[in-house]
Design a protein around this motif. Structure first.
Motif, PDB file in Angstrom:
ATOM      1  N   MET A 105       0.849  -1.193   0.000  1.00 20.96           N
ATOM      2  CA  MET A 105       0.000   0.000   0.000  1.00 20.96           C
ATOM      3  C   MET A 105       0.886   1.246   0.000  1.00 20.96           C
ATOM      4  O   MET A 105       1.787   1.373   0.835  1.00 20.96           O
ATOM      5  N   ARG A 106       0.615   2.156  -0.939  1.00 19.54           N
ATOM      6  CA  ARG A 106       1.351   3.418  -0.987  1.00 19.54           C
ATOM      7  C   ARG A 106       0.348   4.564  -0.961  1.00 19.54           C
ATOM      8  O   ARG A 106      -0.616   4.574  -1.725  1.00 19.54           O
ATOM      9  N   PHE A 107       0.580   5.506  -0.061  1.00 17.87           N
ATOM     10  CA  PHE A 107      -0.300   6.662   0.034  1.00 17.87           C
ATOM     11  C   PHE A 107       0.517   7.899   0.383  1.00 17.87           C
ATOM     12  O   PHE A 107       1.699   7.813   0.764  1.00 17.87           O
ATOM     13  N   VAL A 108      -0.114   9.051   0.282  1.00 18.17           N
ATOM     14  CA  VAL A 108       0.515  10.324   0.642  1.00 18.17           C
ATOM     15  C   VAL A 108      -0.106  10.832   1.927  1.00 18.17           C
ATOM     16  O   VAL A 108      -1.324  10.791   2.099  1.00 18.17           O
ATOM     17  N   HIS A 109       0.728  11.307   2.821  1.00 20.10           N
ATOM     18  CA  HIS A 109       0.301  11.872   4.100  1.00 20.10           C
ATOM     19  C   HIS A 109       0.560  13.380   4.081  1.00 20.10           C
ATOM     20  O   HIS A 109       1.688  13.827   3.849  1.00 20.10           O
ATOM     21  N   THR A 110      -0.494  14.163   4.322  1.00 19.40           N
ATOM     22  CA  THR A 110      -0.385  15.612   4.388  1.00 19.40           C
ATOM     23  C   THR A 110      -1.326  16.125   5.475  1.00 19.40           C
ATOM     24  O   THR A 110      -2.145  15.367   6.012  1.00 19.40           O
ATOM     25  N   SER A 111      -1.208  17.400   5.816  1.00 22.10           N
ATOM     26  CA  SER A 111      -2.068  17.974   6.856  1.00 22.10           C
ATOM     27  C   SER A 111      -1.893  19.486   6.866  1.00 22.10           C
ATOM     28  O   SER A 111      -1.036  20.049   6.174  1.00 22.10           O
ATOM     29  N   ASP A 112      -2.725  20.140   7.656  1.00 19.67           N
ATOM     30  CA  ASP A 112      -2.564  21.561   7.975  1.00 19.67           C
ATOM     31  C   ASP A 112      -2.465  22.442   6.728  1.00 19.67           C
ATOM     32  O   ASP A 112      -1.587  23.295   6.619  1.00 19.67           O
ATOM     33  N   TRP A 113      -3.419  22.259   5.815  1.00 22.64           N
ATOM     34  CA  TRP A 113      -3.473  23.130   4.637  1.00 22.64           C
ATOM     35  C   TRP A 113      -3.857  24.552   5.058  1.00 22.64           C
ATOM     36  O   TRP A 113      -3.389  25.517   4.494  1.00 22.64           O
ATOM     37  N   GLN A 114      -4.768  24.642   5.989  1.00 25.41           N
ATOM     38  CA  GLN A 114      -5.241  25.920   6.536  1.00 25.41           C
ATOM     39  C   GLN A 114      -5.597  26.925   5.437  1.00 25.41           C
ATOM     40  O   GLN A 114      -5.126  28.066   5.400  1.00 25.41           O
ATOM     41  N   VAL A 115      -6.463  26.453   4.552  1.00 24.44           N
ATOM     42  CA  VAL A 115      -6.978  27.295   3.477  1.00 24.44           C
ATOM     43  C   VAL A 115      -7.755  28.470   4.069  1.00 24.44           C
ATOM     44  O   VAL A 115      -8.562  28.298   4.984  1.00 24.44           O
ATOM     45  N   GLY A 116      -7.493  29.663   3.559  1.00 21.91           N
ATOM     46  CA  GLY A 116      -8.144  30.861   4.062  1.00 21.91           C
ATOM     47  C   GLY A 116      -7.334  31.607   5.099  1.00 21.91           C
ATOM     48  O   GLY A 116      -7.795  32.614   5.644  1.00 21.91           O
ATOM     49  N   LYS A 117      -6.121  31.150   5.363  1.00 22.99           N
ATOM     50  CA  LYS A 117      -5.270  31.804   6.359  1.00 22.99           C
ATOM     51  C   LYS A 117      -4.996  33.248   5.952  1.00 22.99           C
ATOM     52  O   LYS A 117      -4.789  33.553   4.774  1.00 22.99           O
ATOM     53  N   VAL A 118      -4.979  34.133   6.936  1.00 16.92           N
ATOM     54  CA  VAL A 118      -4.727  35.557   6.714  1.00 16.92           C
ATOM     55  C   VAL A 118      -3.290  35.877   7.146  1.00 16.92           C
ATOM     56  O   VAL A 118      -2.869  35.482   8.241  1.00 16.92           O
ATOM     57  N   PHE A 119      -2.567  36.579   6.296  1.00 18.83           N
ATOM     58  CA  PHE A 119      -1.181  36.969   6.580  1.00 18.83           C
ATOM     59  C   PHE A 119      -1.155  38.481   6.800  1.00 18.83           C
ATOM     60  O   PHE A 119      -0.898  39.258   5.870  1.00 18.83           O
ATOM     61  N   ARG A 120      -1.400  38.896   8.008  1.00 19.73           N
ATOM     62  CA  ARG A 120      -1.625  40.308   8.298  1.00 19.73           C
ATOM     63  C   ARG A 120      -0.370  41.161   8.131  1.00 19.73           C
ATOM     64  O   ARG A 120      -0.460  42.372   7.961  1.00 19.73           O
ATOM     65  N   PHE A 121       0.802  40.565   8.190  1.00 19.52           N
ATOM     66  CA  PHE A 121       2.037  41.328   8.069  1.00 19.52           C
ATOM     67  C   PHE A 121       2.363  41.700   6.623  1.00 19.52           C
ATOM     68  O   PHE A 121       3.258  42.509   6.380  1.00 19.52           O
ATOM     69  N   ALA A 122       1.652  41.109   5.669  1.00 19.80           N
ATOM     70  CA  ALA A 122       1.968  41.301   4.251  1.00 19.80           C
ATOM     71  C   ALA A 122       1.032  42.315   3.613  1.00 19.80           C
ATOM     72  O   ALA A 122      -0.096  42.528   4.077  1.00 19.80           O
ATOM     73  N   ASP A 123       1.493  42.936   2.513  1.00 22.14           N
ATOM     74  CA  ASP A 123       0.615  43.832   1.768  1.00 22.14           C
ATOM     75  C   ASP A 123      -0.438  43.008   1.039  1.00 22.14           C
ATOM     76  O   ASP A 123      -0.379  41.778   0.996  1.00 22.14           O
ATOM     77  N   ASP A 124      -1.426  43.675   0.462  1.00 23.96           N
ATOM     78  CA  ASP A 124      -2.563  42.972  -0.133  1.00 23.96           C
ATOM     79  C   ASP A 124      -2.130  42.033  -1.246  1.00 23.96           C
ATOM     80  O   ASP A 124      -2.642  40.911  -1.365  1.00 23.96           O
ATOM     81  N   ASP A 125      -1.186  42.470  -2.087  1.00 21.63           N
ATOM     82  CA  ASP A 125      -0.747  41.639  -3.208  1.00 21.63           C
ATOM     83  C   ASP A 125      -0.070  40.370  -2.713  1.00 21.63           C
ATOM     84  O   ASP A 125      -0.389  39.260  -3.161  1.00 21.63           O
ATOM     85  N   THR A 126       0.859  40.512  -1.775  1.00 24.68           N
ATOM     86  CA  THR A 126       1.571  39.344  -1.253  1.00 24.68           C
ATOM     87  C   THR A 126       0.617  38.422  -0.500  1.00 24.68           C
ATOM     88  O   THR A 126       0.692  37.199  -0.625  1.00 24.68           O
ATOM     89  N   GLN A 127      -0.294  38.996   0.275  1.00 21.80           N
ATOM     90  CA  GLN A 127      -1.253  38.174   1.002  1.00 21.80           C
ATOM     91  C   GLN A 127      -2.106  37.346   0.042  1.00 21.80           C
ATOM     92  O   GLN A 127      -2.345  36.158   0.271  1.00 21.80           O
ATOM     93  N   SER A 128      -2.518  37.957  -1.059  1.00 21.13           N
ATOM     94  CA  SER A 128      -3.319  37.239  -2.049  1.00 21.13           C
ATOM     95  C   SER A 128      -2.536  36.075  -2.658  1.00 21.13           C
ATOM     96  O   SER A 128      -3.067  34.966  -2.824  1.00 21.13           O
ATOM     97  N   VAL A 129      -1.256  36.316  -2.953  1.00 24.01           N
ATOM     98  CA  VAL A 129      -0.418  35.266  -3.535  1.00 24.01           C
ATOM     99  C   VAL A 129      -0.218  34.124  -2.546  1.00 24.01           C
ATOM    100  O   VAL A 129      -0.310  32.942  -2.911  1.00 24.01           O
ATOM    101  N   LEU A 130       0.053  34.451  -1.284  1.00 28.12           N
ATOM    102  CA  LEU A 130       0.258  33.421  -0.270  1.00 28.12           C
ATOM    103  C   LEU A 130      -1.001  32.584  -0.069  1.00 28.12           C
ATOM    104  O   LEU A 130      -0.940  31.354   0.058  1.00 28.12           O
ATOM    105  N   GLN A 131      -2.151  33.237  -0.054  1.00 30.33           N
ATOM    106  CA  GLN A 131      -3.412  32.511   0.105  1.00 30.33           C
ATOM    107  C   GLN A 131      -3.676  31.610  -1.096  1.00 30.33           C
ATOM    108  O   GLN A 131      -4.139  30.468  -0.943  1.00 30.33           O
ATOM    109  N   ASP A 132      -3.378  32.116  -2.277  1.00 27.35           N
ATOM    110  CA  ASP A 132      -3.603  31.339  -3.496  1.00 27.35           C
ATOM    111  C   ASP A 132      -2.741  30.071  -3.505  1.00 27.35           C
ATOM    112  O   ASP A 132      -3.206  28.997  -3.904  1.00 27.35           O
ATOM    113  N   GLN A 133      -1.495  30.185  -3.042  1.00 28.44           N
ATOM    114  CA  GLN A 133      -0.614  29.021  -3.059  1.00 28.44           C
ATOM    115  C   GLN A 133      -1.042  27.956  -2.062  1.00 28.44           C
ATOM    116  O   GLN A 133      -0.693  26.777  -2.218  1.00 28.44           O
TER     117      GLN A 133
END
Length: 377
Positions: free
Chosen positions: A1-29
């Motif tokens: 059996m082979r599988f992938v283990h991942t966690s903590d995607w935390q989609v929707g996280k807010v990066f308050r220290f970043a400007d709007d453009d960088t925050q949008s890019v970080l959220q998108d990734q």
């Protein structure tokens, strides 16, 4: 059996220290990395992906954010994605998971919310035993019932849980998981989420970490990866390989600047974090030291250039202004030079508030004497 283990995607996280453009890019990734995980599974010949909680960053995402990771997983119908609730997205009444149930999940996405074991693959060779959270914090071990969880004889038992097996430096009194749970419950592998860096607890117990690093304190601990797990049988030792799936590089640095040579060395160091793609590098820089007027101009020019090259440049502190003999010559002779010398001395010593006042006054004096901002920093 082979599988992938991942966690903590935390989609929707807010990066308050970043400007709007960088925050949008970080959220998108944080969404785009789901596709990279899916492609990793395909490339490695894995048929399943286990996601050990915290798919979302908070309990009440807007509808679009709620749907986005599901739609990314839908694009891989040949892979089965097994999800549990974490402390950021617990399975509370009327919460995220009830909303997802109302929307309807794709056939290849399975939310394990009731704690019952379920087959991971069509052949039933491996079974997932979930230990998701029904509240953000629980006083009991979310994996305790795995010991008595019934699965068909001879199958691979994969535990899937979200919590802490030990204190990782924060307030981890809640959601505490027995460090020997894999042995107690006869698990072939225990896939954990909560800690954001890759961590091997023992041969059968791993944290995958967040697939896209989300803070400067995560950069050096193995975040940005997903784990490919091979299990030859129920009692076989797992073969675990870590694969980079994250896009961004987070880097903390400190510098004491006393001259042009220090500035040049700092710039070289920061530009070579990722010389091929500086635009994926985020830097938090702490600076101290003292520079002459010309050195301060060189330093400011470097910051302007790096701020444009890097995805993010965050700077704490700054070098003080300590005018040298050549700088003082700019002020001519007499009272003005004497004042400049006094301010220069104060800018290099005393408490921080007095240094700042003296530095600002010396800069203003230089502007006043020479009349052109371009001649001074």
């Amino acid at each position: 059996m082979r599988f992938v283990h991942t966690s903590d995607w935390q989609v929707g996280k807010v990066f308050r220290f970043a400007d709007d453009d960088t925050q949008s890019v970080l959220q998108d990734q944080r969404l785009e990395v789901i596709g990279r995980i899916g492609r990793l599974a395909r490339d490695q010949g894995a048929s399943a992906i286990v996601v050990a909680g915290d798919i979302y960053d908070h309990e009440i995402p807007v509808d679009r954010t709620l749907r986005q990771p599901i739609e990314r997983m839908r694009q891989f119908p040949d892979l089965c994605w097994h999800l549990i609730a974490g402390n950021h997205d617990p399975n509370v009444p009327g919460g995220i998971w009830d909303r997802l149930h109302a929307i309807g999940l794709p056939d290849n996405v399975r939310a394990h919310l009731d704690g019952r074991p379920a087959a991971m693959d069509p052949h039933g060779t491996a079974w997932v035993i979930p230990g998701g959270l029904k509240r953000r914090h629980v006083a009991t071990d979310p994996t305790a019932e795995m010991d008595s969880a019934e699965t068909p004889p001879g199958v691979i038992r994969v535990g899937l849980a979200h919590g802490s097996v030990r204190d990782f430096g924060g307030d981890e009194a809640q959601n505490r998981i027995a460090i020997d749970r894999a042995r107690r419950a006869g698990l072939s592998y225990l896939a954990l989420g909560d800690w954001h860096g890759t961590q091997c607890i023992d041969d059968r117990t791993w944290y995958s970490g967040t697939p896209e690093i989300d803070g400067f304190d995560r950069g050096g601990d193995g975040g940005g990866h997903a784990l490919v797990v091979d299990l030859a049988g129920p009692n076989a030792r797992p073969e675990v390989t870590s694969h980079r799936v994250g896009r961004f590089v987070w880097h903390r640095d400190t510098a004491t600047l006393t001259g042009t040579q220090d500035i040049t060395a700092l710039e070289h160091r920061l530009r070579n974090i990722d010389p091929q793609e500086a635009g994926r590098v985020l830097v938090w820089l702490s600076v101290r030291g003292a520079l002459p007027l010309e050195g301060l101009q060189t330093y400011q020019d470097m910051l302007d250039a790096l701020g444009s090259a890097l995805r993010l440049l965050r700077v704490d502190g700054e070098p003080t202004l300590l005018a040298d003999a050549d700088d003082l010559d700019l002020f001519g002779t007499g009272a003005v030079r004497t004042a400049a010398a006094i301010l220069s001395e104060r800018a290099g010593q005393g408490d921080p508030a007095q240094r700042d006042i003296a530095t600002a006054a010396l800069r203003r004096l230089a502007l006043m004497v020479h009349g052109q901002k371009g001649n001074t920093p």
